[in-house]
Design an enzyme around this catalytic site. Sequence first.
Site, PDB file in Angstrom:
ATOM      1  N   ARG A   1       1.516 -17.850 -11.649  1.00 27.38           N
ATOM      2  CA  ARG A   1       1.119 -17.766 -13.058  1.00 27.38           C
ATOM      3  C   ARG A   1       2.066 -18.540 -13.966  1.00 27.38           C
ATOM      4  O   ARG A   1       1.856 -18.575 -15.167  1.00 27.38           O
ATOM      5  CB  ARG A   1       1.122 -16.304 -13.489  1.00 27.38           C
ATOM      6  CG  ARG A   1      -0.274 -15.643 -13.460  1.00 27.38           C
ATOM      7  CD  ARG A   1      -0.054 -14.183 -13.783  1.00 27.38           C
ATOM      8  NE  ARG A   1      -1.144 -13.491 -14.376  1.00 27.38           N
ATOM      9  CZ  ARG A   1      -1.973 -12.682 -13.706  1.00 27.38           C
ATOM     10  NH1 ARG A   1      -1.897 -12.570 -12.407  1.00 27.38           N
ATOM     11  NH2 ARG A   1      -2.902 -12.012 -14.352  1.00 27.38           N
TER      12      ARG A   1
ATOM     13  N   LYS B   1     -11.640 -13.583 -10.241  1.00 27.52           N
ATOM     14  CA  LYS B   1     -10.802 -13.974  -9.098  1.00 27.52           C
ATOM     15  C   LYS B   1     -10.833 -12.926  -7.987  1.00 27.52           C
ATOM     16  O   LYS B   1     -10.992 -13.265  -6.819  1.00 27.52           O
ATOM     17  CB  LYS B   1      -9.340 -14.191  -9.542  1.00 27.52           C
ATOM     18  CG  LYS B   1      -9.156 -15.309 -10.540  1.00 27.52           C
ATOM     19  CD  LYS B   1      -7.678 -15.606 -10.804  1.00 27.52           C
ATOM     20  CE  LYS B   1      -6.929 -14.483 -11.484  1.00 27.52           C
ATOM     21  NZ  LYS B   1      -7.337 -14.224 -12.881  1.00 27.52           N
TER      22      LYS B   1
ATOM     23  N   ARG C   1      -8.085   0.749 -15.333  1.00 25.36           N
ATOM     24  CA  ARG C   1      -6.935  -0.053 -15.744  1.00 25.36           C
ATOM     25  C   ARG C   1      -6.762   0.013 -17.255  1.00 25.36           C
ATOM     26  O   ARG C   1      -7.628  -0.443 -18.000  1.00 25.36           O
ATOM     27  CB  ARG C   1      -7.139  -1.509 -15.318  1.00 25.36           C
ATOM     28  CG  ARG C   1      -6.911  -1.733 -13.856  1.00 25.36           C
ATOM     29  CD  ARG C   1      -7.142  -3.178 -13.475  1.00 25.36           C
ATOM     30  NE  ARG C   1      -6.335  -4.129 -14.247  1.00 25.36           N
ATOM     31  CZ  ARG C   1      -6.259  -5.417 -13.963  1.00 25.36           C
ATOM     32  NH1 ARG C   1      -6.945  -5.911 -12.949  1.00 25.36           N
ATOM     33  NH2 ARG C   1      -5.515  -6.223 -14.690  1.00 25.36           N
TER      34      ARG C   1
ATOM     35  N   ARG D   1      -3.139 -10.796 -22.882  1.00 28.62           N
ATOM     36  CA  ARG D   1      -3.211 -11.364 -21.522  1.00 28.62           C
ATOM     37  C   ARG D   1      -3.807 -12.775 -21.569  1.00 28.62           C
ATOM     38  O   ARG D   1      -3.353 -13.664 -20.852  1.00 28.62           O
ATOM     39  CB  ARG D   1      -4.037 -10.451 -20.604  1.00 28.62           C
ATOM     40  CG  ARG D   1      -3.282  -9.158 -20.244  1.00 28.62           C
ATOM     41  CD  ARG D   1      -4.200  -8.082 -19.724  1.00 28.62           C
ATOM     42  NE  ARG D   1      -4.825  -8.443 -18.471  1.00 28.62           N
ATOM     43  CZ  ARG D   1      -5.942  -7.876 -18.016  1.00 28.62           C
ATOM     44  NH1 ARG D   1      -6.547  -6.927 -18.720  1.00 28.62           N
ATOM     45  NH2 ARG D   1      -6.439  -8.250 -16.857  1.00 28.62           N
TER      46      ARG D   1
ATOM     47  N   ARG E   1     -15.315  -4.019 -17.604  1.00 29.56           N
ATOM     48  CA  ARG E   1     -14.588  -3.574 -16.405  1.00 29.56           C
ATOM     49  C   ARG E   1     -13.702  -2.368 -16.726  1.00 29.56           C
ATOM     50  O   ARG E   1     -13.532  -1.478 -15.892  1.00 29.56           O
ATOM     51  CB  ARG E   1     -13.736  -4.733 -15.875  1.00 29.56           C
ATOM     52  CG  ARG E   1     -13.015  -4.420 -14.581  1.00 29.56           C
ATOM     53  CD  ARG E   1     -12.393  -5.662 -13.980  1.00 29.56           C
ATOM     54  NE  ARG E   1     -11.122  -5.990 -14.571  1.00 29.56           N
ATOM     55  CZ  ARG E   1     -10.410  -7.083 -14.262  1.00 29.56           C
ATOM     56  NH1 ARG E   1     -10.864  -7.960 -13.389  1.00 29.56           N
ATOM     57  NH2 ARG E   1      -9.253  -7.313 -14.826  1.00 29.56           N
TER      58      ARG E   1
HETATM   59  P1  AMP Z   1      -4.097  -9.081 -12.638  1.00 32.93           P
HETATM   60  O1  AMP Z   1      -4.534  -7.955 -11.782  1.00 32.93           O
HETATM   61  O2  AMP Z   1      -3.959 -10.392 -11.893  1.00 32.93           O
HETATM   62  O3  AMP Z   1      -4.929  -9.216 -13.885  1.00 32.93           O
HETATM   63  O4  AMP Z   1      -2.621  -8.730 -13.127  1.00 32.93           O
HETATM   64  C1  AMP Z   1      -2.348  -7.598 -13.928  1.00 32.93           C
HETATM   65  C2  AMP Z   1      -0.960  -7.706 -14.527  1.00 32.93           C
HETATM   66  O5  AMP Z   1       0.017  -7.749 -13.473  1.00 32.93           O
HETATM   67  C3  AMP Z   1      -0.693  -8.967 -15.346  1.00 32.93           C
HETATM   68  O6  AMP Z   1      -1.138  -8.833 -16.690  1.00 32.93           O
HETATM   69  C4  AMP Z   1       0.821  -9.079 -15.244  1.00 32.93           C
HETATM   70  O7  AMP Z   1       1.450  -8.133 -16.098  1.00 32.93           O
HETATM   71  C5  AMP Z   1       1.090  -8.632 -13.810  1.00 32.93           C
HETATM   72  N1  AMP Z   1       1.053  -9.782 -12.879  1.00 32.93           N
HETATM   73  C6  AMP Z   1       0.151 -10.013 -11.894  1.00 32.93           C
HETATM   74  N2  AMP Z   1       0.417 -11.157 -11.241  1.00 32.93           N
HETATM   75  C7  AMP Z   1       1.527 -11.673 -11.838  1.00 32.93           C
HETATM   76  C8  AMP Z   1       2.307 -12.858 -11.648  1.00 32.93           C
HETATM   77  N3  AMP Z   1       1.974 -13.754 -10.708  1.00 32.93           N
HETATM   78  N4  AMP Z   1       3.384 -13.040 -12.443  1.00 32.93           N
HETATM   79  C9  AMP Z   1       3.740 -12.145 -13.383  1.00 32.93           C
HETATM   80  N5  AMP Z   1       3.045 -11.034 -13.644  1.00 32.93           N
HETATM   81  C10 AMP Z   1       1.949 -10.784 -12.879  1.00 32.93           C
END
Ligand code: AMP
Length: 189
Positions: free
Chosen positions: A89, A14, A134, A146, A128
């Site tokens: 989400r 994404k 991360r 996740r 990654r």
């Molecule tokens: P990402 O970078 O999109 O993989 O997000 C990393 C982490 O941030 C996720 O595993 C969640 O803990 C948190 N996170 C990101 N976007 C959301 C969302 N829309 N709702 C809740 N938690 C989020």
Amino acid sequence: MMNIVLFGPPGAGKGTQAERIMNQFNLTHLSTGDIFRENIKKETSLGIAAKSFIDKGELVPDEVTIKMLESEVKSHPESDGFIFDGFPRTVQQASALDAFLNSIDTSITKMIALDVPEKELIKRLLARGKYSGRADDLDANIIANRIHVYLEKTAVLADYYNKQKKHFSVNGLGSIDDITNRVFKELEK
Ligand code: AMP
């Protein structure tokens, strides 16, 4: 205004595709994960509130996430549109987003879902993890959680946008350029 939800499980690509869509269609890219990570780095109260959830691969509570997203959108009044990456989400986030966009006289144009099989996601996330810095990409248990959270809480959003006839699937396998071409084709229709 063109407002795109870029959808897909962790590791679907994404962020990579969002950058390209942003440049091509002159949109503002909002990645909730990136915004949380920035806040954690700066040790803001939002970052402190979000960190314990992110470290476990859990979702940050809807209330916190929705409030943050709305304030980010409001801080770009000049924007021609947004690409939402990693948001919504949950169904609650999706309906809050619809209500909020409606209140500012706009709406979601399309939801583009990147389709990638689970085995490939785990491979990509672990790869990654070696350079992303991360912690949630380095640990196989956090990655598994996740993906589990995605299947349990997020995957249903395909139905949510299907009902609105806004859900479009794109094959997320192949070269980054190939995937970008498929996404652009969907967006130009
Ligand atoms: P990402 O970078 O999109 O993989 O997000 C990393 C982490 O941030 C996720 O595993 C969640 O803990 C948190 N996170 C990101 N976007 C959301 C969302 N829309 N709702 C809740 N938690 C989020």
